[in-house]
Design a protein around this motif. Structure first.
Motif, PDB file in Angstrom:
ATOM      1  N   PHE A  21      44.267  -1.356 -35.266  1.00 36.87           N
ATOM      2  CA  PHE A  21      43.103  -0.785 -34.592  1.00 36.87           C
ATOM      3  C   PHE A  21      41.858  -0.806 -35.477  1.00 36.87           C
ATOM      4  CE2 PHE A  21      44.596   1.989 -30.797  1.00 36.87           C
ATOM      5  CZ  PHE A  21      45.131   0.855 -30.219  1.00 36.87           C
ATOM      6  N   ARG A  22      42.037  -0.592 -36.765  1.00 38.91           N
ATOM      7  CA  ARG A  22      40.839  -0.360 -37.569  1.00 38.91           C
ATOM      8  C   ARG A  22      40.480  -1.478 -38.538  1.00 38.91           C
ATOM      9  NH1 ARG A  22      42.931   4.279 -36.397  1.00 38.91           N
ATOM     10  NH2 ARG A  22      41.613   5.772 -35.342  1.00 38.91           N
ATOM     11  N   ASP A  23      41.324  -2.500 -38.662  1.00 41.53           N
ATOM     12  CA  ASP A  23      40.932  -3.607 -39.533  1.00 41.53           C
ATOM     13  C   ASP A  23      39.808  -4.383 -38.857  1.00 41.53           C
ATOM     14  OD1 ASP A  23      42.704  -3.279 -41.771  1.00 41.53           O
ATOM     15  OD2 ASP A  23      44.341  -3.764 -40.403  1.00 41.53           O
ATOM     16  N   THR A  85      57.260   6.511 -35.568  1.00 40.15           N
ATOM     17  CA  THR A  85      56.216   5.484 -35.469  1.00 40.15           C
ATOM     18  C   THR A  85      55.058   5.918 -34.581  1.00 40.15           C
ATOM     19  OG1 THR A  85      55.754   3.151 -35.051  1.00 40.15           O
ATOM     20  CG2 THR A  85      57.321   4.204 -33.545  1.00 40.15           C
ATOM     21  N   GLN A  86      53.863   5.524 -35.022  1.00 45.59           N
ATOM     22  CA  GLN A  86      52.669   5.720 -34.187  1.00 45.59           C
ATOM     23  C   GLN A  86      52.504   4.545 -33.239  1.00 45.59           C
ATOM     24  OE1 GLN A  86      49.240   7.215 -36.891  1.00 45.59           O
ATOM     25  NE2 GLN A  86      50.756   6.315 -38.242  1.00 45.59           N
ATOM     26  N   ASN A  87      53.349   3.524 -33.419  1.00 45.59           N
ATOM     27  CA  ASN A  87      53.177   2.303 -32.629  1.00 45.59           C
ATOM     28  C   ASN A  87      53.721   2.472 -31.221  1.00 45.59           C
ATOM     29  OD1 ASN A  87      52.059   1.223 -34.857  1.00 45.59           O
ATOM     30  ND2 ASN A  87      53.814  -0.029 -35.443  1.00 45.59           N
ATOM     31  N   ILE A  88      53.081   1.770 -30.307  1.00 42.37           N
ATOM     32  CA  ILE A  88      53.521   1.806 -28.918  1.00 42.37           C
ATOM     33  C   ILE A  88      54.316   0.548 -28.579  1.00 42.37           C
ATOM     34  CG2 ILE A  88      51.697   3.391 -28.199  1.00 42.37           C
ATOM     35  CD1 ILE A  88      50.102   1.002 -27.161  1.00 42.37           C
ATOM     36  N   ASP A  89      54.495  -0.335 -29.561  1.00 42.13           N
ATOM     37  CA  ASP A  89      55.399  -1.469 -29.361  1.00 42.13           C
ATOM     38  C   ASP A  89      56.834  -1.006 -29.623  1.00 42.13           C
ATOM     39  OD1 ASP A  89      56.314  -1.957 -32.171  1.00 42.13           O
ATOM     40  OD2 ASP A  89      54.241  -2.529 -32.555  1.00 42.13           O
ATOM     41  N   ASN A  90      57.803  -1.862 -29.253  1.00 43.72           N
ATOM     42  CA  ASN A  90      59.206  -1.489 -29.476  1.00 43.72           C
ATOM     43  C   ASN A  90      59.868  -2.418 -30.507  1.00 43.72           C
ATOM     44  OD1 ASN A  90      59.446  -3.824 -28.054  1.00 43.72           O
ATOM     45  ND2 ASN A  90      60.718  -3.011 -26.399  1.00 43.72           N
ATOM     46  N   GLY A 170      51.822   0.898 -43.412  1.00 42.73           N
ATOM     47  CA  GLY A 170      50.832   0.322 -42.503  1.00 42.73           C
ATOM     48  C   GLY A 170      50.125   1.302 -41.600  1.00 42.73           C
ATOM     49  N   THR A 171      49.724   2.417 -42.154  1.00 42.48           N
ATOM     50  CA  THR A 171      48.895   3.338 -41.356  1.00 42.48           C
ATOM     51  C   THR A 171      47.727   3.828 -42.200  1.00 42.48           C
ATOM     52  OG1 THR A 171      48.784   5.501 -40.276  1.00 42.48           O
ATOM     53  CG2 THR A 171      50.607   5.180 -41.810  1.00 42.48           C
ATOM     54  N   SER A 172      46.553   3.863 -41.569  1.00 42.88           N
ATOM     55  CA  SER A 172      45.359   4.314 -42.288  1.00 42.88           C
ATOM     56  C   SER A 172      45.348   5.832 -42.440  1.00 42.88           C
ATOM     57  CB  SER A 172      44.105   3.869 -41.538  1.00 42.88           C
ATOM     58  OG  SER A 172      44.106   4.420 -40.232  1.00 42.88           O
ATOM     59  N   LEU A 173      46.323   6.505 -41.813  1.00 45.07           N
ATOM     60  CA  LEU A 173      46.407   7.974 -41.830  1.00 45.07           C
ATOM     61  C   LEU A 173      45.083   8.608 -41.390  1.00 45.07           C
ATOM     62  CD1 LEU A 173      48.589   8.627 -45.041  1.00 45.07           C
ATOM     63  CD2 LEU A 173      49.313   8.613 -42.659  1.00 45.07           C
ATOM     64  N   VAL A 194      53.334   1.676 -48.442  1.00 40.80           N
ATOM     65  CA  VAL A 194      53.111   0.228 -48.396  1.00 40.80           C
ATOM     66  C   VAL A 194      51.892  -0.035 -47.522  1.00 40.80           C
ATOM     67  CG1 VAL A 194      54.051  -2.023 -47.760  1.00 40.80           C
ATOM     68  CG2 VAL A 194      55.601  -0.223 -48.597  1.00 40.80           C
ATOM     69  N   ASP A 195      50.833  -0.562 -48.114  1.00 41.00           N
ATOM     70  CA  ASP A 195      49.615  -0.900 -47.354  1.00 41.00           C
ATOM     71  C   ASP A 195      48.730  -1.744 -48.271  1.00 41.00           C
ATOM     72  OD1 ASP A 195      48.050   0.780 -44.740  1.00 41.00           O
ATOM     73  OD2 ASP A 195      46.976  -0.697 -45.951  1.00 41.00           O
ATOM     74  N   PRO A 196      48.228  -2.884 -47.793  1.00 34.27           N
ATOM     75  CA  PRO A 196      47.382  -3.713 -48.666  1.00 34.27           C
ATOM     76  C   PRO A 196      46.060  -3.048 -49.027  1.00 34.27           C
ATOM     77  CG  PRO A 196      47.510  -4.647 -46.436  1.00 34.27           C
ATOM     78  CD  PRO A 196      48.454  -3.493 -46.475  1.00 34.27           C
TER      79      PRO A 196
HETATM   80  P1  NAD Z   1      45.140   1.687 -38.137  1.00 37.92           P
HETATM   81  O1  NAD Z   1      44.617   0.435 -37.512  1.00 37.92           O
HETATM   82  O2  NAD Z   1      44.251   2.854 -38.256  1.00 37.92           O
HETATM   83  O3  NAD Z   1      45.631   1.321 -39.624  1.00 37.92           O
HETATM   84  C1  NAD Z   1      46.376   0.178 -39.882  1.00 37.92           C
HETATM   85  C2  NAD Z   1      46.753   0.172 -41.345  1.00 37.92           C
HETATM   86  O4  NAD Z   1      47.601  -0.941 -41.531  1.00 37.92           O
HETATM   87  C3  NAD Z   1      45.578   0.017 -42.306  1.00 37.92           C
HETATM   88  O5  NAD Z   1      45.696   0.959 -43.350  1.00 37.92           O
HETATM   89  C4  NAD Z   1      45.729  -1.423 -42.811  1.00 37.92           C
HETATM   90  O6  NAD Z   1      45.294  -1.582 -44.159  1.00 37.92           O
HETATM   91  C5  NAD Z   1      47.222  -1.599 -42.715  1.00 37.92           C
HETATM   92  N1  NAD Z   1      47.655  -2.995 -42.602  1.00 37.92           N
HETATM   93  C6  NAD Z   1      47.013  -4.069 -42.063  1.00 37.92           C
HETATM   94  N2  NAD Z   1      47.771  -5.165 -42.162  1.00 37.92           N
HETATM   95  C7  NAD Z   1      48.932  -4.778 -42.771  1.00 37.92           C
HETATM   96  C8  NAD Z   1      50.126  -5.461 -43.147  1.00 37.92           C
HETATM   97  N3  NAD Z   1      50.311  -6.762 -42.906  1.00 37.92           N
HETATM   98  N4  NAD Z   1      51.114  -4.741 -43.739  1.00 37.92           N
HETATM   99  C9  NAD Z   1      50.968  -3.418 -43.990  1.00 37.92           C
HETATM  100  N5  NAD Z   1      49.857  -2.732 -43.671  1.00 37.92           N
HETATM  101  C10 NAD Z   1      48.868  -3.407 -43.055  1.00 37.92           C
HETATM  102  O7  NAD Z   1      46.473   2.050 -37.342  1.00 37.92           O
HETATM  103  P2  NAD Z   1      47.341   3.386 -37.334  1.00 37.92           P
HETATM  104  O8  NAD Z   1      47.196   4.090 -38.627  1.00 37.92           O
HETATM  105  O9  NAD Z   1      48.674   2.991 -36.833  1.00 37.92           O
HETATM  106  O10 NAD Z   1      46.686   4.358 -36.263  1.00 37.92           O
HETATM  107  C11 NAD Z   1      45.933   4.058 -35.159  1.00 37.92           C
HETATM  108  C12 NAD Z   1      46.565   4.098 -33.777  1.00 37.92           C
HETATM  109  O11 NAD Z   1      46.789   2.765 -33.430  1.00 37.92           O
HETATM  110  C13 NAD Z   1      47.868   4.737 -33.552  1.00 37.92           C
HETATM  111  O12 NAD Z   1      47.660   5.770 -32.650  1.00 37.92           O
HETATM  112  C14 NAD Z   1      48.750   3.676 -32.871  1.00 37.92           C
HETATM  113  O13 NAD Z   1      49.374   4.228 -31.732  1.00 37.92           O
HETATM  114  C15 NAD Z   1      47.805   2.651 -32.467  1.00 37.92           C
HETATM  115  N6  NAD Z   1      48.176   1.215 -32.487  1.00 37.92           N
HETATM  116  C16 NAD Z   1      49.446   0.770 -32.270  1.00 37.92           C
HETATM  117  C17 NAD Z   1      49.741  -0.587 -32.351  1.00 37.92           C
HETATM  118  C18 NAD Z   1      51.157  -1.049 -32.090  1.00 37.92           C
HETATM  119  O14 NAD Z   1      51.882  -0.420 -31.343  1.00 37.92           O
HETATM  120  N7  NAD Z   1      51.588  -2.154 -32.730  1.00 37.92           N
HETATM  121  C19 NAD Z   1      48.752  -1.498 -32.651  1.00 37.92           C
HETATM  122  C20 NAD Z   1      47.456  -1.017 -32.840  1.00 37.92           C
HETATM  123  C21 NAD Z   1      47.205   0.335 -32.789  1.00 37.92           C
END
Ligand code: NAD
Length: 226
Positions: A21-23, A85-90, A170-173, A194-196
């Motif tokens: 979402f935030r990159d 997980t905060q992710n909505i994928d499975n 992989g979360t920006s927290l 773990v986060d770049p």
């Molecule tokens: P975020 O976009 O805020 O942060 C993503 C983090 O991942 C960043 O810190 C970034 O540096 C890091 N990152 C980027 N590439 C990476 C890699 N290859 N390996 C490891 N880290 C990597 O996302 P967030 O913190 O998950 O929070 C935002 C919201 O986004 C959540 O509510 C979530 O539900 C939603 N979201 C979910 C998905 C999904 O389901 N896959 C995708 C996008 C957003």
């Protein structure tokens, strides 16, 4: 068996091809959160919101779990592993993780507009205006939108309080209450991150400043050798 709790965010799925979402190439560059991911947005323009999530769901069915998801499955050979997980994928489930708690919902489920507890599996199907839940109400994505309550935060908090080891991937927290979970982990329990990119956390962590596919493998290798 020691309990390992892993908090994952969009970054763990990035190398599978799902945008974060935030990159800089993230989803928020193309959409405004208030247009697609709030209940107000849904009331204002339900078709736009349903289409946005239909698109996310179609994308999910074109990608595969990556090495980071798979390494967390390997960890189950030695540990009681809980993924939060905060992710909505499975992709964690597709990789084979057996205990996955979704904080923000799941693309492959929908629920009644009227009854939050009436949840149905929809797999890869789109949701359209006029699609009805078993109670006759409009179906909506089973997603926690910004501003909505996060029902699974309670079980997630309980898991964190009992974590012997905590891993953040992989979360920006930036999104609360998920970002606050780390504060419930006992001070004596080691934490890995773990986060770049640099992520600010207010407790000692062992950081792997790299992508999930390589960083998670290093953490798992270390834990498997302990
Ligand atoms: P975020 O976009 O805020 O942060 C993503 C983090 O991942 C960043 O810190 C970034 O540096 C890091 N990152 C980027 N590439 C990476 C890699 N290859 N390996 C490891 N880290 C990597 O996302 P967030 O913190 O998950 O929070 C935002 C919201 O986004 C959540 O509510 C979530 O539900 C939603 N979201 C979910 C998905 C999904 O389901 N896959 C995708 C996008 C957003």
């Amino acid at each position: 068996m020691k309990k390992v709790v892993v908090l994952t965010g969009a970054g763990i799925s990035a190398e599978s091809g799902i945008s974060t979402f935030r990159d800089s190439d993230g989803l928020w560059e193309q959409y405004r959160v208030e247009d697609v991911a709030t209940h107000d947005a849904y009331l204002r323009n339900p078709k736009l919101v349903l289409d946005f999530y239909n698109e996310r769901r179609r994308q999910l069915f074109q990608v595969q779990p990556n090495e980071a998801h798979r390494q967390l499955v390997r960890l189950e050979e030695r540990y009681d592993v809980h993924i939060v997980t905060q992710n909505i994928d499975n992709l964690h489930e597709q990789a084979g993780s057996s205990q996955v708690l979704h904080l923000h919902g799941l693309l492959t489920q929908a629920r009644s507009d009227r009854d939050d507890n009436l949840i149905v599996d929809i797999g890869d199907r789109d949701i359209h205006l006029g699609d009805k839940a078993p109670d006759g109400a409009q179906l909506r994505p089973h997603i926690v939108w910004f501003g909505e309550a996060v029902p699974n935060i309670e079980p997630a908090t309980e898991l964190c309080e009992k974590a012997d080891i905590f891993i953040v991937v992989g979360t920006s927290l930036n999104v609360y209450p998920a970002a606050g979970l780390i504060h419930y982990v006992p001070r004596s329990s080691p934490c890995y991150l773990v986060d770049p990119k640099a992520v600010s956390v207010s407790r000692p962590v062992t950081t792997f400043a790299e992508k999930a596919t390589t960083g998670v493998k290093k953490v798992v290798d270390e834990l498997m050798n302990q």
